[in-house]
Scaffold this motif. Structure first.
Motif, PDB file in Angstrom:
ATOM      1  N   ASP A 156       0.831  -1.171  -0.015  1.00 42.15           N
ATOM      2  CA  ASP A 156      -0.035  -0.068   0.050  1.00 42.15           C
ATOM      3  C   ASP A 156       0.877   1.119  -0.030  1.00 42.15           C
ATOM      4  N   ILE A 157       2.057   1.240   0.861  1.00 40.20           N
ATOM      5  CA  ILE A 157       2.808   2.339   1.103  1.00 40.20           C
ATOM      6  C   ILE A 157       3.635   2.448  -0.400  1.00 40.20           C
ATOM      7  N   ARG A 161       3.343   6.103  -3.118  1.00 39.61           N
ATOM      8  CA  ARG A 161       4.592   6.800  -3.598  1.00 39.61           C
ATOM      9  C   ARG A 161       4.691   6.918  -5.121  1.00 39.61           C
ATOM     10  N   LEU A 162       4.278   5.880  -5.896  1.00 39.35           N
ATOM     11  CA  LEU A 162       4.253   5.631  -7.227  1.00 39.35           C
ATOM     12  C   LEU A 162       3.407   6.640  -7.871  1.00 39.35           C
ATOM     13  N   GLN A 163       2.036   6.887  -7.460  1.00 41.31           N
ATOM     14  CA  GLN A 163       1.015   8.034  -7.961  1.00 41.31           C
ATOM     15  C   GLN A 163       1.656   9.221  -7.702  1.00 41.31           C
ATOM     16  N   ILE A 164       2.331   9.516  -6.873  1.00 38.63           N
ATOM     17  CA  ILE A 164       2.920  10.947  -6.492  1.00 38.63           C
ATOM     18  C   ILE A 164       3.911  11.381  -7.610  1.00 38.63           C
ATOM     19  N   LEU A 165       4.820  10.344  -7.787  1.00 41.61           N
ATOM     20  CA  LEU A 165       5.857  10.438  -8.684  1.00 41.61           C
ATOM     21  C   LEU A 165       5.378  10.442 -10.150  1.00 41.61           C
ATOM     22  N   LEU A 444      13.771   7.928 -12.503  1.00 38.36           N
ATOM     23  CA  LEU A 444      14.696   7.059 -11.489  1.00 38.36           C
ATOM     24  C   LEU A 444      14.035   6.745 -10.366  1.00 38.36           C
ATOM     25  N   GLU A 445      13.397   7.788  -9.638  1.00 38.09           N
ATOM     26  CA  GLU A 445      12.524   7.530  -8.330  1.00 38.09           C
ATOM     27  C   GLU A 445      11.440   6.681  -8.818  1.00 38.09           C
ATOM     28  N   GLU A 446      10.798   6.885  -9.770  1.00 39.07           N
ATOM     29  CA  GLU A 446       9.608   6.121 -10.124  1.00 39.07           C
ATOM     30  C   GLU A 446      10.069   4.506 -10.526  1.00 39.07           C
ATOM     31  N   ASN A 447      11.067   4.279 -11.264  1.00 40.10           N
ATOM     32  CA  ASN A 447      11.829   3.035 -11.402  1.00 40.10           C
ATOM     33  C   ASN A 447      11.701   2.379  -9.882  1.00 40.10           C
ATOM     34  N   THR A 448      12.560   3.183  -8.945  1.00 38.83           N
ATOM     35  CA  THR A 448      12.937   2.617  -7.672  1.00 38.83           C
ATOM     36  C   THR A 448      11.557   2.378  -6.890  1.00 38.83           C
ATOM     37  N   ALA A 449      10.579   3.259  -7.094  1.00 36.62           N
ATOM     38  CA  ALA A 449       9.296   3.006  -6.445  1.00 36.62           C
ATOM     39  C   ALA A 449       8.555   1.447  -7.040  1.00 36.62           C
ATOM     40  N   LYS A 450       8.706   1.577  -8.405  1.00 35.60           N
ATOM     41  CA  LYS A 450       8.083   0.358  -9.197  1.00 35.60           C
ATOM     42  C   LYS A 450       8.766  -0.895  -8.830  1.00 35.60           C
ATOM     43  N   MET A 451      10.184  -0.799  -8.823  1.00 36.80           N
ATOM     44  CA  MET A 451      10.839  -1.984  -8.364  1.00 36.80           C
ATOM     45  C   MET A 451      10.564  -2.392  -6.811  1.00 36.80           C
ATOM     46  N   SER A 452      10.325  -1.212  -5.851  1.00 38.29           N
ATOM     47  CA  SER A 452      10.202  -1.531  -4.607  1.00 38.29           C
ATOM     48  C   SER A 452       8.622  -2.490  -4.214  1.00 38.29           C
TER      49      SER A 452
END
Length: 904
Positions: A156-157, A161-165, A444-452
């Motif tokens: 959920d977290i 975070r992914l939607q904000i990015l 990059l942050e989006e990819n990181t969030a997707k990977m998470s």
């Protein structure tokens, strides 16, 4: 044991045979010595020896008969003993095979029991492990349930975070699109300015080049005569030179043509300060032979009387006097009045002709377009070849300078605007780069969030998969435990059955071994009997062979005595050599007998030892299973010993390889090659070493070795063979070329003779047509070598005697040469032919005949003729003339004389 006994009997037979050989050799020695003693006796003594030999032969024959009877009896006894021995061996083999089969069965049962016990132990261990594993899986199931709730919270977290990015990325992308649109708009403006800049720059460069060209033409006085140029070159050295007339006046563009026409050649007149300067310059032209020029000294020129009738200036179409349309310095006014003060400028030729006619052609009139009407009524006019004129040069230079300045200012202005737009575009691009950098960071942050998020989802899926696997594994463990227990019960039952069967086999093996001992004792007795019979049989055969050899020897001795009576002295020496050889052979054979005797003793001892071991093995066989470990240790020891022996063998092989390598490196000999050089054993090692030392000294005395000699010889041979092949090829090529040259010479002579004859005939025909009679021919200076011979031309014009061409007049020579040319063209026409004043030396009548004949040849050949003769021109189809209306400028004029014929 059987092999050792066979070897024992063989060595015994070999020993007896060798002893027989020694006896034979001793008798041969005795015979040879007797032969030596009787060498000097007479033939009677030899006959006595022959009789003795015959007696000896009879004795050997009797002995042979007795031995043959013994051998026959012995052969029967030996066959019977061998059959009995064979039956005993078959019985022993049968019993041994049966015992071995039961023993093998016991081994199989032991191995099977060992496997069964191992499986029982393995299954018991598996049951224990299954219980432990079941406990561990239950603990993992509990932990898996607790981890699953944590995975859901983390998912959920990560989604939030992914939607904000994504929202931030969309905002930055929109900004970048606006900046890129601004950059594209700026670039379009820059492209337009660049196109306009390039166009103006091209115009500027063209005008600048045109300006430089005009200035260069003006400074070098292009268009003026050579004498004018030479004088103006002296302007810097002679201050009295002012310039040409065109330099001192300025005229409106509309009147340039009229004024230049009015001035005519005076426009190139040189204006000087005084008469002395003019004289000096005329002298300069004379000295250097630069031509002529007209000078106008200001001190000598008066203003003139002007127009005698001013009424003409009021006529219709009159613009004014030419001197009034010119601007100049006041000091040149008198000169201008002198040159232009009496010339009237009128607007067009119609008004000009009217006024000239009115004033009875007494005026000098020019029109604006350049027509000139001179006193007396002549009119000059037409079009100028180019628009440039001497008066307009300076005016044109001023106009172009203004245009160049305007274009230069526009180019500089556009360049400034272009640079400002580039700076603006650069600032937009920097903003875009900065935004792209932020956008990249967000990506990059989006990819990181997707990977998470993917990682948490994967963890959750993995947790669910692990739970399913653990549940399945628990079920599998329960099922496997039941299977293992059933297998344990079956293995214990099989183990009990195998133990009972093993006891039965042991009882049967004990009974078989007792029977084997009895049969082997019987076999040993029979074997000893067979060996004794074989030994005795071998002894008889050897004695028989010995007697046969003696009989053969005696017969040979008798034959030799009959044959060698006349060679007794020579045989004496041979007998002595034979005695020494036989003694040496006896010594070698005795050594061999001793060796056989020793081998017999060793084998006898070995056989006894092996029999003893055999008995011990028979006793120990009963307790085989107790001694299995001891035998295993013994095998290990033997393996170690075998490894040690193999190591020693490898060392010996290495030493052998080292010796072979040394022999190759030192002497370049292989082992097989060295065997060919093997010396007699009688030569000692010290003698061999001494021989080697002597040979090395001989090699050393030969001097240094050329190690490259073989390679050099090989290369030299290859080079020699290559050169031989090349030489042979050259010889063959030379012969082929000589044949080709000879064939070509023959063909060329034939063709040349044919063509020369045809040309000679045509030459005579053409000569008669062009000269109107006479005769001519061609002759070779050397009939034997026609290819290298010169050609003599003989001609006889009408009314003259036959003579060489060199004795004719110039016109006759030309016409004769033309006749020869036309004769060749008759035989082989050329598609194109250029003639340069070929008929220049001919008179008019001959020119007409020449032109007429030439016209006949135009059916096959196109002629281009350079000529000044009217008759040739009249016969041409098209005339091209070159004229020079202006100095240094050639003009082409063409006239088609067959145009009317073509139209018709």
């Amino acid at each position: 044991i059987e092999d050792d006994r066979n070897s024992y009997n063989e060595f015994k037979l070999l020993k007896e045979k060798s002893e027989g050989d020694v006896k034979l050799f001793n008798e041969q020695i005795s015979s040879a010595m007797q032969s030596n003693q009787y060498v000097q006796n007479s033939i009677i003594s030899l006959e006595k020896d022959i009789e003795e030999k015959k007696t000896e032969e009879k004795k050997y024959q009797d002995e042979k008969l007795k031995i043959d009877e013994k051998i026959s009896t012995m052969d029967d006894q030996l066959s019977s003993a061998l059959e009995e021995l064979e039956q005993v061996k078959k019985e022993i083999d049968s019993l041994t095979k049966s015992a071995s089969e039961h023993q093998t069965s016991n081994y199989d049962i032991l191995n099977t029991n060992s496997g069964i016990k191992g499986n029982i132990q393995r299954f018991e261990t598996m049951l224990e492990q299954n219980n432990i594993r079941k406990s561990q899986i239950n603990q993992k199931v509990l932990k898996n349930k607790s981890d699953e709730s944590q995975f859901v919270e983390n998912i959920d977290i990560a989604e939030e975070r992914l939607q904000i990015l994504k929202d931030e990325i969309n905002d930055l992308s929109s900004k970048n699109e606006n900046i890129e649109k601004s950059i594209n708009d700026t670039q379009n403006i820059i492209d337009n300015i660049t196109a306009e800049f390039d166009d103006l720059q091209g115009k500027y460069l063209n005008e600048k080049s045109k300006l430089d060209s005009l200035i260069n033409l003006t400074e070098r006085y292009e268009g003026y005569g050579n004498s004018i140029k030479r004088v103006m070159e002296q302007k810097s050295k002679s201050p009295g030179i002012i310039g040409v007339v065109a330099d001192i006046i300025k005229v409106d563009k509309n009147y340039e043509t009229a004024i230049e026409t009015a001035l005519g050649g005076s426009i190139q007149n040189i204006v000087t300060e005084d008469e002395r300067t003019a004289k000096d310059l005329i002298d300069y032209l004379k000295r250097n032979k630069y031509g002529r020029a007209t000078f106008l000294p200001l001190t000598n020129i008066a203003s003139g009387n002007g127009l005698y009738n001013d009424k003409v200036l009021k006529e219709n179409g009159v613009i004014g006097l030419a001197s009034h349309l010119v601007k100049t310095d006041p000091k040149f006014q008198a000169l201008i009045e002198n040159l232009l003060g009496r010339i009237v400028v009128i607007d067009n030729i119609d008004n000009a002709t009217h006024i000239a006619r009115k004033y009875r052609y007494s005026l000098r009139i020019v029109t604006i377009e350049g027509e000139l009407l001179t006193p007396g009524g002549s009119i000059s006019g037409g079009a100028y070849r180019n628009s440039s004129n001497l008066l307009g040069r300076r005016r044109e230079i001023e106009d172009i300078k203004k245009q160049v300045a305007i274009l230069k200012n526009k180019v500089q202005s556009l360049s400034i605007d272009k640079e400002e737009l580039k700076q603006k575009k650069y600032s937009f691009r920097m903003m875009l780069e900065e935004n792209k950098k932020h956008l990249q960071e967000k990506y990059l942050e989006e990819n990181t969030a997707k990977m998470s998020l993917d990682r948490e989802l994967a963890k959750k899926a993995e947790s669910e998969r692990v739970y399913a696997e653990l549940t399945k594994e628990l079920h599998d463990i329960d099922k496997e435990t039941i299977d293992i227990q059933e297998k344990l019960d079956a293995l214990n039952e099989a183990l009990k059955i195998n133990l009972d069967k093993s006891k039965e086999n042991d009882t049967f093996i004990i009974s078989i071994n007792q029977r084997l001992e009895e049969e082997r004792s019987k076999e040993l007795i029979i074997t000893d009997n067979v060996a004794a019979l074989k030994l005795e049989f071998s002894s008889l055969e050897q004695s028989n062979d010995f007697i046969l050899e003696n009989i053969s020897r005696v017969k040979k001795d008798i034959d030799r005595l009959y044959e060698d009576v006349d060679r007794l002295k020579g045989d004496s020496l041979k007998s002595t050599t034979l005695v020494e050889e036989r003694r040496q052979t006896i010594e070698d054979t005795k050594s061999l007998i001793d060796k056989y005797q020793q081998s017999i003793k060793d084998l006898d001892a070995k056989i006894k030892e092996e029999n003893r071991k055999k008995e011990q093995i028979t006793i120990k066989h009963k307790s085989f299973f107790d001694k299995r470990d001891e035998l295993s240790n013994r095998i290990n020891d033997l393996d170690k010993e075998m490894f040690r022996l193999n190591s020693q063998m490898e060392k010996v092989e290495e030493q052998l390889d080292a010796l072979i390598s040394y022999m190759w490196e030192e002497y370049e000999l292989t082992y097989s090659m060295a065997l060919e050089y093997q010396v007699d054993d009688s030569i000692s090692l010290s003698q061999v070493r001494k021989a080697i030392t002597e040979r090395k000294n001989q090699i050393k005395n030969l001097g240094d070795v050329n190690v490259n000699a073989i390679e050099d010889y090989k290369n030299l041979c290859e080079r020699y063979e290559f050169l031989i092949v090349q030489r042979d090829d050259l010889i063959k090529s030379e012969e082929a070329l000589n044949q080709i040259i000879e064939q070509l010479d023959t063909e060329m002579k034939v063709q040349f003779a044919e063509k020369f004859k045809a040309i000679n005939e045509q030459f005579d025909i053409v000569f008669k047509e062009l000269f109107g009679g006479g005769k001519a021919d061609l002759q070779l200076t050397d009939d034997d070598d026609i290819l290298e011979a010169g050609i003599r031309i003989n001609a006889q014009p009408p009314g003259k005697k036959l003579q060489n061409m060199m004795q004719l007049s110039g016109g006759e020579k030309s016409l004769t040469a033309i006749s020869l040319l036309f004769a060749i063209l008759n035989l082989k026409p050329s598609p194109f032919c250029l003639l340069d004043e070929i008929e220049a030396a001919l008179d008019d009548s001959n020119v007409k005949r020449f032109a007429s004949y030439l016209h006949r040849l135009t059916k096959e050949t196109q002629f281009i003729i350079i000529t000044h003769r009217r008759g040739t021109m009249a016969a041409a189809d098209i005339l091209y003339g070159i004229t020079m209306q202006e100095k240094g400028v050639s003009t082409l004029v063409s006239v088609s004389l067959i145009e009317n014929e073509l139209d018709e």
